[in-house]
Design a protein around this motif. Structure first.
Motif, PDB file in Angstrom:
ATOM      1  N   ILE A 146       1.671 -10.334  -2.102  1.00 59.90           N
ATOM      2  CA  ILE A 146       2.261  -8.995  -2.196  1.00 59.90           C
ATOM      3  C   ILE A 146       3.777  -8.989  -2.019  1.00 59.90           C
ATOM      4  O   ILE A 146       4.471  -8.157  -2.601  1.00 59.90           O
ATOM      5  CB  ILE A 146       1.594  -8.016  -1.203  1.00 59.90           C
ATOM      6  N   LEU A 171      -1.886  -0.846  -6.709  1.00 63.81           N
ATOM      7  CA  LEU A 171      -0.940  -0.787  -5.593  1.00 63.81           C
ATOM      8  C   LEU A 171      -0.060   0.456  -5.672  1.00 63.81           C
ATOM      9  O   LEU A 171       0.139   1.160  -4.676  1.00 63.81           O
ATOM     10  CB  LEU A 171      -0.064  -2.041  -5.572  1.00 63.81           C
ATOM     11  N   TRP A 190       6.060   3.057   3.033  1.00 67.84           N
ATOM     12  CA  TRP A 190       5.215   2.076   3.729  1.00 67.84           C
ATOM     13  C   TRP A 190       6.065   0.941   4.276  1.00 67.84           C
ATOM     14  O   TRP A 190       6.996   0.491   3.612  1.00 67.84           O
ATOM     15  CB  TRP A 190       4.191   1.464   2.776  1.00 67.84           C
ATOM     16  N   GLU A 237       2.109  -2.300   7.250  1.00 71.12           N
ATOM     17  CA  GLU A 237       1.106  -1.278   6.943  1.00 71.12           C
ATOM     18  C   GLU A 237       0.355  -1.617   5.660  1.00 71.12           C
ATOM     19  O   GLU A 237      -0.866  -1.456   5.578  1.00 71.12           O
ATOM     20  CB  GLU A 237       1.782   0.091   6.795  1.00 71.12           C
ATOM     21  N   LEU A 238       1.081  -2.099   4.670  1.00 68.97           N
ATOM     22  CA  LEU A 238       0.441  -2.477   3.406  1.00 68.97           C
ATOM     23  C   LEU A 238      -0.490  -3.672   3.600  1.00 68.97           C
ATOM     24  O   LEU A 238      -1.608  -3.687   3.076  1.00 68.97           O
ATOM     25  CB  LEU A 238       1.506  -2.806   2.358  1.00 68.97           C
ATOM     26  N   VAL A 296      -5.568  -3.632  -0.110  1.00 68.46           N
ATOM     27  CA  VAL A 296      -4.422  -4.503  -0.396  1.00 68.46           C
ATOM     28  C   VAL A 296      -4.665  -5.913   0.125  1.00 68.46           C
ATOM     29  O   VAL A 296      -4.133  -6.895  -0.420  1.00 68.46           O
ATOM     30  CB  VAL A 296      -3.125  -3.915   0.218  1.00 68.46           C
ATOM     31  N   HIS A 327      -3.864  -2.771   4.982  1.00 64.64           N
ATOM     32  CA  HIS A 327      -4.737  -1.881   4.196  1.00 64.64           C
ATOM     33  C   HIS A 327      -5.925  -2.680   3.665  1.00 64.64           C
ATOM     34  O   HIS A 327      -5.765  -3.767   3.099  1.00 64.64           O
ATOM     35  CB  HIS A 327      -3.958  -1.265   3.037  1.00 64.64           C
ATOM     36  N   MET A 377       0.107   3.485  -2.940  1.00 67.74           N
ATOM     37  CA  MET A 377       1.344   3.747  -2.207  1.00 67.74           C
ATOM     38  C   MET A 377       1.778   5.211  -2.285  1.00 67.74           C
ATOM     39  O   MET A 377       2.556   5.677  -1.440  1.00 67.74           O
ATOM     40  CB  MET A 377       2.465   2.834  -2.719  1.00 67.74           C
TER      41      MET A 377
END
Length: 290
Positions: free
Chosen positions: A255, A227, A237, A241-242, A248, A245, A231
């Protein structure tokens, strides 16, 4: 076993869609390994209408077999996420009956050698699960819900054990505690004491939280490396958005807890970005600069 299995897989070996066929025989010491069947037939195919298709058979001699037809995409997902460890064990220990262009042999070699990229993402998957379980367990403990805390702590220890095995370059097996016993006795000792200590449950949990704190903290940068590296591709971020992914997504469910932990450990910083509303900011995340 061969007489029972051969008619089930022979026709499929002539089909280009079939990548490999493995046979797994029952283990008298652990019949659950083959789901109480005498044998398992694992057939890997390129594509199929169903990702997993299962059929059960019995012959005149009352020998039983379970046939699994699994797509390549599904098998690779299980290998990455570790979400169907029994099938992964079958692949690892199974005897190859058919292998198109050494596809199965290469998979077995990959599992044994465990490529670095595979380790990185699997370590973060396990680390994210570990932090989620550990954090929830501590919250239950602080609220004096000791049985719920115990349940979460047991799961967190299991993820810590799997993380340790992966970290040492091995693939976690179904008997992960047997692996950990040799690889990292300290983690095995924590598990053993949680199960067998004469202390009352509250005291056992209290001691375990103290003892496991260092084991978890010392693994933070390695455990979250997938991660943290990802990043660094951007200045900061948003959480959405994460979550979108493609890599992710494999540990997206954990998370938020992981991110808060990394903020607490000062490996990630919060960046406030002004919204249209007065005094309201978007909360974005940035990896600490080296």
């Amino acid at each position: 076993m061969e007489d029972l299995l051969r008619p089930l897989y022979q026709e499929r070996t002539s089909q280009q869609n079939t990548l490999g066929v493995l046979a797994i025989q029952k283990n008298e010491q652990n019949r659950a390994f083959t789901e109480n069947f005498d044998s398992i037939l694992l057939i890997i195919v390129k594509e199929a209408e169903e990702a997993v298709f299962i059929k059960h058979y019995v012959d005149w001699n009352e020998e039983t077999a379970s046939m699994y037809i699994v797509t390549e995409a599904q098998l690779k997902e299980w290998l990455l996420l570790g979400t169907n460890r029994k099938v992964i064990e079958w692949l690892y220990h199974g005897r190859i009956l058919f292998d198109r262009n050494e596809y199965v042999q290469e998979l077995k070699t990959e599992m044994r050698d465990f490529p670095f990229y595979g380790r990185k993402i699997k370590m973060t998957i396990e680390f994210a699960k570990l932090i989620k379980r550990y954090t929830d367990g501590k919250a239950f403990f602080n609220d004096a819900h000791f049985l719920d805390a115990y349940n979460h702590v047991m799961h967190s220890l299991h993820h810590l054990a799997r993380l340790s095995v992966i970290e040492n370059g091995f693939y976690p097996e179904l008997t992960v505690w047997n692996q950990v016993r040799h690889i990292e006795p300290g983690i095995y000792k924590l598990y053993e004491e949680l199960l067998t200590s004469d202390e009352n449950l509250q005291k056992r949990l209290e001691l375990l939280f103290l003892a496991s704190e260092f084991l978890i903290h010392s693994r933070t940068e390695r455990g979250a490396d997938h991660l943290l590296t990802l990043m660094k591709e951007k200045e900061w971020w948003s959480i959405s958005e994460l979550l979108k992914h493609e890599e992710v997504m494999h540990y997206a469910v954990d998370i938020v807890t992981l991110m808060e932990y990394l903020i607490d450990r000062q490996l990630v910083h919060v960046v406030s970005v002004q919204t249209k509303g007065q005094g309201i900011f978007h909360r974005h995340y940035q990896v600490k600069k080296d």
